[in-house]
Design an enzyme around this catalytic site. Sequence first.
Site, short mmCIF file in Angstrom:
data_model
loop_
_atom_site.label_atom_id
_atom_site.label_comp_id
_atom_site.label_asym_id
_atom_site.label_seq_id
_atom_site.Cartn_x
_atom_site.Cartn_y
_atom_site.Cartn_z
N ASP A 51 -0.42 -23.16 16.66
CA ASP A 51 0.72 -22.43 16.10
C ASP A 51 1.83 -23.38 15.65
O ASP A 51 2.45 -23.17 14.61
CB ASP A 51 1.24 -21.45 17.16
CG ASP A 51 2.41 -20.60 16.67
OD1 ASP A 51 2.40 -20.24 15.47
OD2 ASP A 51 3.32 -20.30 17.46
N LYS A 73 14.63 -26.76 7.32
CA LYS A 73 15.83 -26.81 8.18
C LYS A 73 16.67 -28.03 7.81
O LYS A 73 16.14 -29.12 7.64
CB LYS A 73 15.43 -26.88 9.66
CG LYS A 73 14.79 -25.58 10.17
CD LYS A 73 14.47 -25.68 11.66
CE LYS A 73 13.60 -24.52 12.12
NZ LYS A 73 14.33 -23.35 12.59
N GLU A 79 10.80 -22.81 23.47
CA GLU A 79 11.32 -21.46 23.22
C GLU A 79 11.46 -20.75 24.55
O GLU A 79 10.66 -20.96 25.46
CB GLU A 79 10.35 -20.68 22.33
CG GLU A 79 10.22 -21.27 20.94
CD GLU A 79 9.33 -20.40 20.07
OE1 GLU A 79 9.87 -19.64 19.26
OE2 GLU A 79 8.10 -20.47 20.23
N LYS A 89 6.27 -21.53 25.10
CA LYS A 89 7.04 -20.30 25.16
C LYS A 89 7.45 -20.07 26.61
O LYS A 89 6.85 -20.60 27.53
CB LYS A 89 6.21 -19.13 24.65
CG LYS A 89 5.79 -19.33 23.17
CD LYS A 89 5.69 -18.03 22.42
CE LYS A 89 5.22 -18.23 20.99
NZ LYS A 89 6.30 -18.45 20.02
N LYS A 137 1.53 -20.54 6.91
CA LYS A 137 0.53 -20.87 7.91
C LYS A 137 0.03 -19.60 8.59
O LYS A 137 0.75 -18.60 8.52
CB LYS A 137 1.10 -21.87 8.91
CG LYS A 137 2.06 -21.22 9.90
CD LYS A 137 2.61 -22.26 10.81
CE LYS A 137 3.57 -21.67 11.76
NZ LYS A 137 3.05 -20.83 12.81
N HIS A 147 4.64 -27.87 12.56
CA HIS A 147 6.04 -28.29 12.73
C HIS A 147 6.17 -29.64 13.44
O HIS A 147 6.90 -30.52 13.01
CB HIS A 147 6.82 -27.24 13.53
CG HIS A 147 6.70 -25.84 13.01
ND1 HIS A 147 6.55 -25.55 11.69
CD2 HIS A 147 6.71 -24.65 13.65
CE1 HIS A 147 6.47 -24.23 11.53
NE2 HIS A 147 6.56 -23.67 12.71
N ARG A 183 0.80 -1.23 0.00
CA ARG A 183 0.00 0.00 0.00
C ARG A 183 0.84 1.28 0.00
O ARG A 183 0.36 2.34 -0.31
CB ARG A 183 -0.87 0.01 1.25
CG ARG A 183 -2.29 -0.37 0.95
CD ARG A 183 -3.06 -0.42 2.21
NE ARG A 183 -2.26 -1.15 3.23
CZ ARG A 183 -2.78 -1.75 4.28
NH1 ARG A 183 -4.05 -1.74 4.48
NH2 ARG A 183 -2.01 -2.39 5.14
N HIS A 237 8.24 -23.90 7.65
CA HIS A 237 9.67 -23.59 7.56
C HIS A 237 10.54 -24.64 8.27
O HIS A 237 11.72 -24.74 8.01
CB HIS A 237 9.96 -22.16 8.03
CG HIS A 237 10.03 -21.98 9.51
ND1 HIS A 237 8.92 -21.87 10.30
CD2 HIS A 237 11.08 -21.90 10.36
CE1 HIS A 237 9.29 -21.71 11.56
NE2 HIS A 237 10.60 -21.72 11.63
C1 BG6 Z 1 6.74 -20.18 14.02
C2 BG6 Z 1 5.77 -19.90 15.14
O1 BG6 Z 1 6.16 -21.03 13.07
O2 BG6 Z 1 7.91 -20.78 14.53
C3 BG6 Z 1 6.41 -19.07 16.21
O3 BG6 Z 1 4.64 -19.22 14.63
C4 BG6 Z 1 7.73 -19.64 16.64
O4 BG6 Z 1 5.54 -18.90 17.33
C5 BG6 Z 1 8.61 -19.95 15.43
O5 BG6 Z 1 8.38 -18.70 17.48
C6 BG6 Z 1 9.88 -20.65 15.84
O6 BG6 Z 1 10.68 -20.87 14.71
P1 BG6 Z 1 12.21 -21.25 14.88
O7 BG6 Z 1 12.66 -21.52 13.47
O8 BG6 Z 1 12.87 -20.09 15.54
O9 BG6 Z 1 12.25 -22.47 15.74
#
Ligand code: BG6
Length: 506
Positions: free
Chosen positions: A255, A202, A236, A358, A168, A260, A61, A198
């Site tokens: 999430d 890895k 995390e 988290k 996602k 994952h 935008r 993602h």
């Molecule tokens: C994301 C989640 O897919 O992965 C996040 O939405 C998370 O909440 C993140 O923090 C962690 O990714 P990585 O690659 O740092 O383990």
Amino acid sequence: MRPNPLRLEGDRRLSRIAGPSSLVIFGVTGDLAFKKLIPAVYDLAAGGLLHPGFSVVGYGRREWDDEQFRALVLESIQSHAREPFNDDVFASLREGLRFVEGTFDNPDGFTRLAEVLRELDRTRGTAGNHAFYLSIPPSQFPVVTEGLAAAGLSQSREGGWRRVIIEKPFGQDENSAAELNATVERVFPADSVFRIDHYLGKETVQNILALRFANSMYEPIWNAHYVDHVQITMAEDIGVGSRAGYYDGIGAARDVIQNHLLQLLALTAMEEPVSLEASAVRAEKEKVLEAIAPLGHIPTSAARGQYLDGWQGGQHVKGYLQEDGIPADSATETYAALRLEVNNRRWQGAPFYLRTGKRLGRRVTEVAVVFNDAPSHLFPEVKQSQLGQNALVIRVQPDEGVTMRFASKVPGPAMQVRNVTMDFGYGHAFTETSPEAYERLILDVLRGDAPLFPRHREVELSWRILDPVMAEWETSGKPEGYQPGTWGPSSADQLLARDNRVWRRP
Ligand code: BG6
């Protein structure tokens, strides 16, 4: 004639170089583009993996011209790229940077985009090959995909390809995932849709396939006869940070477990595919997801928690309910654990425990395959609990590698044994550094190589596993609080204690 450094005989990269193409990013001023996508493009360019005419078009935008976009790209590269900054690489990339100003629902913006893409085909030789990265909320997918279709950008033309990349969340449950899928596939054919998880980009996650199928010593023991159970952890130490708007109402299970962790489970548990072609790998993963037994009594097969305020690493940190943008009565879980059974011949009797959270003790992702106890009659003085169990731990991050844990004799006159570990670390074994997940995934999209992208069926099966848990949690009060810097709520410990097991303390 001096050999071209990019075309050396036997160069393993050769088959991996992307053909002429461009990448259009919707949501280009967002965090993901700034921290991950643009740096990944630069790193690919620096590695010689992109075509010289490769171009990036930002769509947004802001009333920006190309120069303002180029400044953003430069800043993103300088602050987040993995490869050192190189003027020549940037200069070549810079030539192919364009910005198109437009809103998602304005046909004029899409018309301008189509013009810019035609110009790039002419001037940079992008050959009608265009990938559209939707780094935007899923609620915007319909309007953007329809905008692309109306401007004639979704159909492959004259030998060129069109692909769409989506991030996602792929819905909030099975039904909404199906709707989202129908929206995208109304415009783009199924094999042109690339869903990003993602974690699959890895290196260490791809190494699960190599470890299992490029070796012969693991396969005979990779089943419930020898494996006691598997623990998959993604912990995390950070809190929800500035992502309240996305995270609240979604929570840890949607999430991270839906995508994952269930993908990690599928790669760990699946049978050997007939090839590494996308359809073969996806088919094996789907069979595993399909074999996961429906969760019966949720309170005894799942646990959840929410971090409280407290101390972590010498610092006082806010609780989830005090974070900016989180309603004071939110019941969103920031920790989730599941006990899953894979009902097939290989795994029946060896549960898979998944956990994520988290504000836990430290950042670590690992898959730990824990083997049965050895008979201990030869070592009467050693308690079984001191011996522990043999384990093979795939360390996804940080400190990427693989650890094997086994018992060994303690030097000295007595027959004492103790657990020791044998380690493989990427940093020691290889001189090559690991690419970032997004580098691999963007390259694969440009090459049309799909094994690392879950197809719709996998997404649907993953939601099917999670939906009953979410339904139960929505109607059963609030998650249990846990202190920051710990390993989660006590209900998660009970989940394993009921099976006479304990979580690993990575
Ligand atoms: C994301 C989640 O897919 O992965 C996040 O939405 C998370 O909440 C993140 O923090 C962690 O990714 P990585 O690659 O740092 O383990």
